[in-house]
Design a protein around this motif. Structure first.
Motif, PDB file in Angstrom:
ATOM      1  N   THR A 160      38.651  -7.322  42.788  1.00 43.85           N
ATOM      2  CA  THR A 160      39.144  -6.975  43.979  1.00 43.85           C
ATOM      3  C   THR A 160      38.299  -6.102  44.770  1.00 43.85           C
ATOM      4  OG1 THR A 160      41.133  -6.360  42.653  1.00 43.85           O
ATOM      5  CG2 THR A 160      41.224  -5.287  44.682  1.00 43.85           C
ATOM      6  N   VAL A 161      37.337  -5.575  44.295  1.00 43.37           N
ATOM      7  CA  VAL A 161      36.073  -4.769  45.106  1.00 43.37           C
ATOM      8  C   VAL A 161      35.376  -5.979  45.789  1.00 43.37           C
ATOM      9  CG1 VAL A 161      34.009  -3.732  44.895  1.00 43.37           C
ATOM     10  CG2 VAL A 161      36.178  -2.718  43.412  1.00 43.37           C
ATOM     11  N   GLU A 162      35.142  -6.996  45.087  1.00 40.11           N
ATOM     12  CA  GLU A 162      34.308  -8.116  45.740  1.00 40.11           C
ATOM     13  C   GLU A 162      34.973  -8.621  46.776  1.00 40.11           C
ATOM     14  OE1 GLU A 162      32.256  -9.831  41.667  1.00 40.11           O
ATOM     15  OE2 GLU A 162      33.345 -10.997  42.922  1.00 40.11           O
ATOM     16  N   LEU A 163      36.320  -8.836  46.780  1.00 44.47           N
ATOM     17  CA  LEU A 163      37.193  -9.408  47.996  1.00 44.47           C
ATOM     18  C   LEU A 163      37.437  -8.517  48.972  1.00 44.47           C
ATOM     19  CD1 LEU A 163      39.889 -11.303  45.658  1.00 44.47           C
ATOM     20  CD2 LEU A 163      38.096 -12.198  47.423  1.00 44.47           C
ATOM     21  N   VAL A 164      37.397  -7.226  48.863  1.00 46.85           N
ATOM     22  CA  VAL A 164      38.112  -6.165  50.064  1.00 46.85           C
ATOM     23  C   VAL A 164      36.978  -5.148  50.187  1.00 46.85           C
ATOM     24  CG1 VAL A 164      40.478  -6.914  49.986  1.00 46.85           C
ATOM     25  CG2 VAL A 164      39.601  -4.881  48.678  1.00 46.85           C
ATOM     26  N   GLY A 165      35.965  -5.098  49.283  1.00 42.65           N
ATOM     27  CA  GLY A 165      35.275  -3.988  49.337  1.00 42.65           C
ATOM     28  C   GLY A 165      35.689  -2.691  48.538  1.00 42.65           C
ATOM     29  N   VAL A 166      34.620  -1.801  48.140  1.00 39.32           N
ATOM     30  CA  VAL A 166      34.982  -0.945  47.316  1.00 39.32           C
ATOM     31  C   VAL A 166      35.920   0.166  47.695  1.00 39.32           C
ATOM     32  CG1 VAL A 166      32.912   0.736  47.701  1.00 39.32           C
ATOM     33  CG2 VAL A 166      34.119   0.650  45.279  1.00 39.32           C
ATOM     34  N   GLU A 167      35.497   0.322  48.861  1.00 41.08           N
ATOM     35  CA  GLU A 167      36.703   1.481  49.735  1.00 41.08           C
ATOM     36  C   GLU A 167      37.925   1.175  49.949  1.00 41.08           C
ATOM     37  OE1 GLU A 167      36.838   3.872  53.801  1.00 41.08           O
ATOM     38  OE2 GLU A 167      34.972   3.048  53.181  1.00 41.08           O
ATOM     39  N   ASN A 168      38.113  -0.058  50.400  1.00 38.11           N
ATOM     40  CA  ASN A 168      39.624  -0.570  50.531  1.00 38.11           C
ATOM     41  C   ASN A 168      40.254  -0.782  49.136  1.00 38.11           C
ATOM     42  OD1 ASN A 168      39.682  -0.835  53.122  1.00 38.11           O
ATOM     43  ND2 ASN A 168      38.809  -3.061  53.389  1.00 38.11           N
ATOM     44  N   ALA A 169      39.489  -1.382  48.225  1.00 40.74           N
ATOM     45  CA  ALA A 169      40.003  -1.493  46.787  1.00 40.74           C
ATOM     46  C   ALA A 169      40.557  -0.246  46.031  1.00 40.74           C
ATOM     47  CB  ALA A 169      39.002  -2.291  45.870  1.00 40.74           C
ATOM     48  N   GLU A 170      39.624   0.976  46.096  1.00 43.57           N
ATOM     49  CA  GLU A 170      40.073   2.120  45.794  1.00 43.57           C
ATOM     50  C   GLU A 170      41.372   2.681  46.456  1.00 43.57           C
ATOM     51  OE1 GLU A 170      36.448   4.438  45.649  1.00 43.57           O
ATOM     52  OE2 GLU A 170      36.033   3.631  43.567  1.00 43.57           O
ATOM     53  N   THR A 171      41.328   2.419  47.795  1.00 44.04           N
ATOM     54  CA  THR A 171      42.502   3.025  48.565  1.00 44.04           C
ATOM     55  C   THR A 171      43.862   2.302  48.169  1.00 44.04           C
ATOM     56  OG1 THR A 171      40.978   3.393  50.407  1.00 44.04           O
ATOM     57  CG2 THR A 171      43.539   3.296  50.827  1.00 44.04           C
ATOM     58  N   LEU A 172      43.651   0.891  47.894  1.00 45.40           N
ATOM     59  CA  LEU A 172      44.839   0.058  47.586  1.00 45.40           C
ATOM     60  C   LEU A 172      45.414   0.622  46.217  1.00 45.40           C
ATOM     61  CD1 LEU A 172      43.776  -3.461  48.392  1.00 45.40           C
ATOM     62  CD2 LEU A 172      45.428  -2.042  49.541  1.00 45.40           C
TER      63      LEU A 172
END
Ligand code: ATP
Ligand code: MG
Length: 285
Positions: A160-172
């Motif tokens: 997920t981090v690879e797909l949307v970036g670490v910040e977005n993944a953690e927010t999601l």
């Protein structure tokens, strides 16, 4: 502009091009799908139930029940009268290609994987649980939203981090777990278990992660009757569930998966229709 298995998306053509491009009309139909096939006939009233439930949950989550407000995609515009009870006018978001699944209980594909490997979507789970058991704590198990016609694919948090970036993944992850927690608590007050659910989020024009699509409906969630749940005693299949289990059960018993699925009998359609409405009443939505 797009017709999914259950919903149709429209771009308004009655406003200036710029404003129109930023809004969508999402119309929920009465279509029902099971095992990735759209079945005949539809379930009367289903589109209205899905829409009313989504609107009710969006409103509660936006601040109604005390927690911090969860931003959602509703614009506040009235849908056209012809589809008033089953449509929403929403902001067109930059959708994240992730199905944000949260599981509070062990069932379905999670139970299948747990029996094989002691994990759910790769997350190690304490040993000794049985089908339908409550997990020690809710888990975030994302899936990659496959392009039309392909199956969604369970992915790890790292992917997920690879797909949307670490910040977005953690927010999601944080938003999904928070919304699940609040919804599960609200459902419990009404005698319902929210076993699992799926959210979709998108970024709005200001880059704010915004709750989109449908929320906490029987199509995106498993709701069980809490009174029928017994740890280690009642397999999930036999629990009173408020989703389309009635349709799935009939289809599994009358179709081997080859060719086109058979037409649903009137009695199954009526029971499913009543069950969808019952959830609305039970939740007080
Ligand atoms: P399936 O038929 O497997 O359900 P689907 O999820 O693509 O496929 P629908 O659920 O019928 O189809 O259609 C809803 C579509 O609208 C989804 O693709 C969803 O991501 C998209 N969507 C929901 N809210 C928004 C929004 N605010 N902005 C842009 N797209 C959205
Ligand atoms: Mg969908």
């Amino acid at each position: 502009m797009y017709s999914g298995k259950v919903r149709d998306l429209y771009v308004p053509d009655d406003t200036a091009a710029d404003a129109a491009a930023s809004r969508l009309l999402v119309v929920a139909s009465d279509r029902v799908s099971a095992f990735d096939h759209v079945l005949e006939p539809g379930i009367p009233g289903k589109g209205a139930v899905l829409t009313q439930l989504s609107l009710w949950w969006f409103d509660r989550l936006a601040g109604g029940d005390g927690g911090r407000g969860i931003p959602n995609h509703l614009t506040g515009d009235e849908p056209p009268a012809a589809v008033a009870d089953r449509a929403m006018v929403v902001a067109a978001l930059d959708m994240q290609p992730i199905e944000c699944v949260v599981r509070g209980y062990l069932t379905g594909s999670g139970w299948a994987e747990y029996q094989q490997s002691g994990t759910v979507c790769g997350i190690p789970i304490v040993a000794g649980l049985t089908n339908g058991d409550r997990l020690p704590e809710p888990i975030f198990t994302p899936a990659y939203k496959a392009p039309l016609g392909e199956h969604d694919e369970n992915i790890t948090f790292e992917r997920t981090v690879e797909l949307v970036g670490v910040e977005n993944a953690e927010t999601l992850r944080a938003l999904s777990l928070e919304v699940y927690g609040r919804a599960a608590a609200a459902a419990e007050e009404r005698g319902l278990i929210l076993a699992d659910t799926k959210f979709e989020f998108g970024l709005d024009a200001d880059g704010v992660m915004t709750l989109a699509d449908e929320v906490l409906t029987p199509d995106s969630s498993r709701y069980w009757d809490a009174a029928a749940w017994r740890t280690g005693e009642t397999p999930a299949e036999r629990m009173a569930s408020f989703d389309k289990q009635i349709v799935r059960d009939w289809l599994s018993a009358h179709w081997d998966g080859a060719g086109e699925p058979p037409t649903l009998p009137g009695e199954v359609v009526e029971r499913a229709s009543a069950r969808y409405r019952e959830l609305l009443v039970t939740l007080g939505a």
